[in-house]
Each structure stands twice: as structure tokens, then as C-alpha cells.
Design a protein around this motif. Structure first.
Motif, mmCIF file in Angstrom:
data_model
loop_
_atom_site.group_PDB
_atom_site.id
_atom_site.type_symbol
_atom_site.label_atom_id
_atom_site.label_comp_id
_atom_site.label_asym_id
_atom_site.label_seq_id
_atom_site.Cartn_x
_atom_site.Cartn_y
_atom_site.Cartn_z
ATOM 1 N N PRO A 93 4.839 -4.707 0.338
ATOM 2 C CA PRO A 93 4.398 -3.439 0.941
ATOM 3 C C PRO A 93 4.437 -3.497 2.468
ATOM 4 N N ALA A 94 4.693 -2.344 3.074
ATOM 5 C CA ALA A 94 4.842 -2.274 4.525
ATOM 6 C C ALA A 94 3.550 -2.605 5.271
ATOM 7 N N TRP A 95 2.406 -2.503 4.594
ATOM 8 C CA TRP A 95 1.142 -2.793 5.287
ATOM 9 C C TRP A 95 0.868 -4.290 5.410
ATOM 10 N N LEU A 96 1.746 -5.106 4.816
ATOM 11 C CA LEU A 96 1.632 -6.560 4.907
ATOM 12 C C LEU A 96 2.817 -7.134 5.674
ATOM 13 N N GLY A 97 2.547 -8.168 6.458
ATOM 14 C CA GLY A 97 3.615 -8.907 7.118
ATOM 15 C C GLY A 97 3.595 -10.340 6.614
ATOM 16 N N VAL A 98 4.632 -10.744 5.891
ATOM 17 C CA VAL A 98 4.646 -12.049 5.233
ATOM 18 C C VAL A 98 5.552 -13.020 5.973
ATOM 19 N N VAL A 99 5.054 -14.247 6.153
ATOM 20 C CA VAL A 99 5.846 -15.340 6.723
ATOM 21 C C VAL A 99 6.000 -16.382 5.611
ATOM 22 N N PRO A 100 7.095 -16.316 4.820
ATOM 23 C CA PRO A 100 7.216 -17.155 3.620
ATOM 24 C C PRO A 100 7.170 -18.648 3.888
ATOM 25 N N ASP A 101 7.824 -19.125 4.940
ATOM 26 C CA ASP A 101 7.881 -20.569 5.159
ATOM 27 C C ASP A 101 6.514 -21.169 5.480
ATOM 28 N N LYS A 102 5.607 -20.342 5.997
ATOM 29 C CA LYS A 102 4.252 -20.820 6.292
ATOM 30 C C LYS A 102 3.236 -20.338 5.246
ATOM 31 N N ILE A 103 3.715 -19.610 4.242
ATOM 32 C CA ILE A 103 2.836 -19.026 3.214
ATOM 33 C C ILE A 103 1.672 -18.327 3.909
ATOM 34 N N ARG A 104 2.037 -17.374 4.736
ATOM 35 C CA ARG A 104 1.053 -16.660 5.552
ATOM 36 C C ARG A 104 1.326 -15.163 5.469
ATOM 37 N N VAL A 105 0.261 -14.386 5.524
ATOM 38 C CA VAL A 105 0.422 -12.931 5.508
ATOM 39 C C VAL A 105 -0.541 -12.304 6.516
ATOM 40 N N LEU A 106 -0.027 -11.348 7.260
ATOM 41 C CA LEU A 106 -0.823 -10.612 8.238
ATOM 42 C C LEU A 106 -1.080 -9.208 7.698
ATOM 43 N N ILE A 107 -2.330 -8.770 7.777
ATOM 44 C CA ILE A 107 -2.678 -7.418 7.357
ATOM 45 C C ILE A 107 -2.432 -6.487 8.544
ATOM 46 N N HIS A 108 -1.319 -5.761 8.523
ATOM 47 C CA HIS A 108 -1.021 -4.827 9.611
ATOM 48 C C HIS A 108 -2.044 -3.699 9.652
ATOM 49 N N GLN A 109 -2.385 -3.197 8.460
ATOM 50 C CA GLN A 109 -3.326 -2.087 8.324
ATOM 51 C C GLN A 109 -3.747 -2.030 6.865
ATOM 52 N N LEU A 110 -4.801 -1.309 6.576
ATOM 53 C CA LEU A 110 -5.137 -1.059 5.182
ATOM 54 C C LEU A 110 -4.203 0.039 4.677
ATOM 55 N N PRO A 111 -3.797 -0.046 3.408
ATOM 56 C CA PRO A 111 -2.742 0.854 2.920
ATOM 57 C C PRO A 111 -3.189 2.295 2.761
ATOM 58 N N VAL A 112 -2.241 3.210 2.970
ATOM 59 C CA VAL A 112 -2.440 4.618 2.621
ATOM 60 C C VAL A 112 -1.778 4.839 1.267
#
Length: 208
Positions: free
Chosen positions: A170-189
Motif C-alpha cells: 500500500p502507498a501509505w507504507l514505505g518498505v525497505v526489503p533488504d533491511k526488513i524495515r517499513v516507514l509509516i508515511h501516513q495512516l491510510p484513507v
């Protein structure tokens, strides 16, 4: 913590649609709903047309089963959503999507929400650098979720790195696969939530 321990595939058959509770099995020809697309039980094939109330009930049951939430907690989420400004149904879905176990699943770090819930319970994840082992923990905008360094070589995360890009995120998540990390850009609409439910039926169910 109480949780459902019965057969997941029976839940899909009861709701007459795939709830995607079993990961890759749901995409295969072995999925029971592909073989028996009717509710379980002796009278599964011959059930009469459902009433308006039954449609509302089934939509509520389907939604809470998709997210793996038991009745009392789901009702509490609804009560919280009803106090928010805007549409209650959309607020309810946003609450469900912001659960940590759902974020882990959406990011592609687990094959199902059940698997994600187990990984969180086992203490695999950090939220903003602190270990969180509560699946119902609610993420917030700009939170950073990542797998603890000592857990990154476990099979689920090796698979997640190898299959990065195979499943849409989903666009509201930013995933960095090699570090198994995810950034919450915003809560989803609502437009960013692909869960196939009619949330207005849930609102109508609880409004009676």
C-alpha cells in the motif's frame, strides 16, 4: 490473549469468499473454497436467501475474521471509530489497518496475518527502536518498524527479501526489503485499503 483456534478455511467457506487467512494456500487450487464454495455444515448448500440483518451480520463477521479480531475487541474498535469525525466505517477500517500485525503483513514480511501476529508476539519487531510484542499495537504516522537484527536471518525474512516486489505494498507504507524495515508515511484513507468489505453494513449492524 484470547484468539480463534479453529479451522481457518471453514471461516472462508462460511463467508463464501476468500479471507486470505492461509497465505499461499489461498492462491492455490487446494483452497477449500475452490472445491466447496458453500458454507460448512449439513445444510450448507441449501441455506435460504439472507435477510438484511443477516447480510449486516455476515459483513461484520467477515471483517473481524479478515483482521483476526475477536468480538469484544472489534466492538471496542467500532465504539472508538464512532467517536471520531468523518465516516465511522472508514475510521473503523483505518483502526484495523493500523494494527502492528496488519502492517507486518501488508509490508510483505509475513504470508498471512496469523503469521504476522505470531512474529510480533515472539518479539521480532522494533517500533522506533523499542521492542513491541503486542499484535494490536497501533502504529502512527512516521513510525519506523523493523525486524530486530538478531532475527533478520530467520526464514520468513529471507523469503521476504527474496520475494520483494512480488506483492503490492500500500502507498501509505514505505518498505525497505533488504533491511526488513517499513516507514509509516501516513495512516491510510479508504481509497488505499483494498479489503473487500462494505463497511456501511457494519455501521448499520451496530446502529440497530
Amino acid at each position: 490473549m484470547a484468539r480463534y483456534t479453529g479451522a481457518d478455511c471453514k471461516l472462508c467457506r462460511r463467508e463464501k469468499t476468500k479471507l486470505f487467512l492461509k497465505g499461499s494456500k489461498c492462491e492455490s487450487a487446494k483452497c477449500p473454497i475452490e472445491i466447496r464454495p458453500y458454507p460448512p455444515g449439513e445444510h450448507g448448500r441449501g441455506r435460504p436467501k439472507e435477510s438484511e440483518y443477516q447480510l449486516q451480520l455476515r459483513e461484520k463477521q467477515k471483517t473481524r475474521r479478515i483482521y483476526g479480531v475477536l468480538e469484544k475487541q472489534f466492538h471496542n474498535y467500532y465504539e472508538e471509530a464512532s467517536r471520531k469525525s468523518g465516516k465511522t466505517g472508514e475510521a473503523l477500517l483505518q483502526i484495523l489497518e493500523s494494527r502492528l500485525d496488519n502492517v507486518v503483513y501488508r509490508a510483505g514480511f509475513a504470508q498471512s496475518r496469523d503469521a504476522a501476529r505470531q512474529q510480533v508476539r515472539h518479539g521480532h519487531f522494533l517500533v522506533n527502536g523499542k521492542k513491541v510484542d503486542i499484535p494490536s499495537y497501533r502504529v502512527r504516522e512516521h513510525d519506523i518498524i523493523e525486524v530486530r537484527e538478531t532475527k533478520r536471518n530467520l526464514l520468513p525474512y529471507e523469503v521476504a527479501r527474496a520475494t520483494a516486489g512480488d506483492r503490492s505494498v500500500p502507498a501509505w507504507l514505505g518498505v525497505v526489503p533488504d533491511k526488513i524495515r517499513v516507514l509509516i508515511h501516513q495512516l491510510p484513507v479508504r481509497q488505499q485499503i483494498d479489503t473487500q468489505v462494505q463497511e456501511q453494513l457494519i455501521v448499520e449492524y451496530y446502529s440497530k
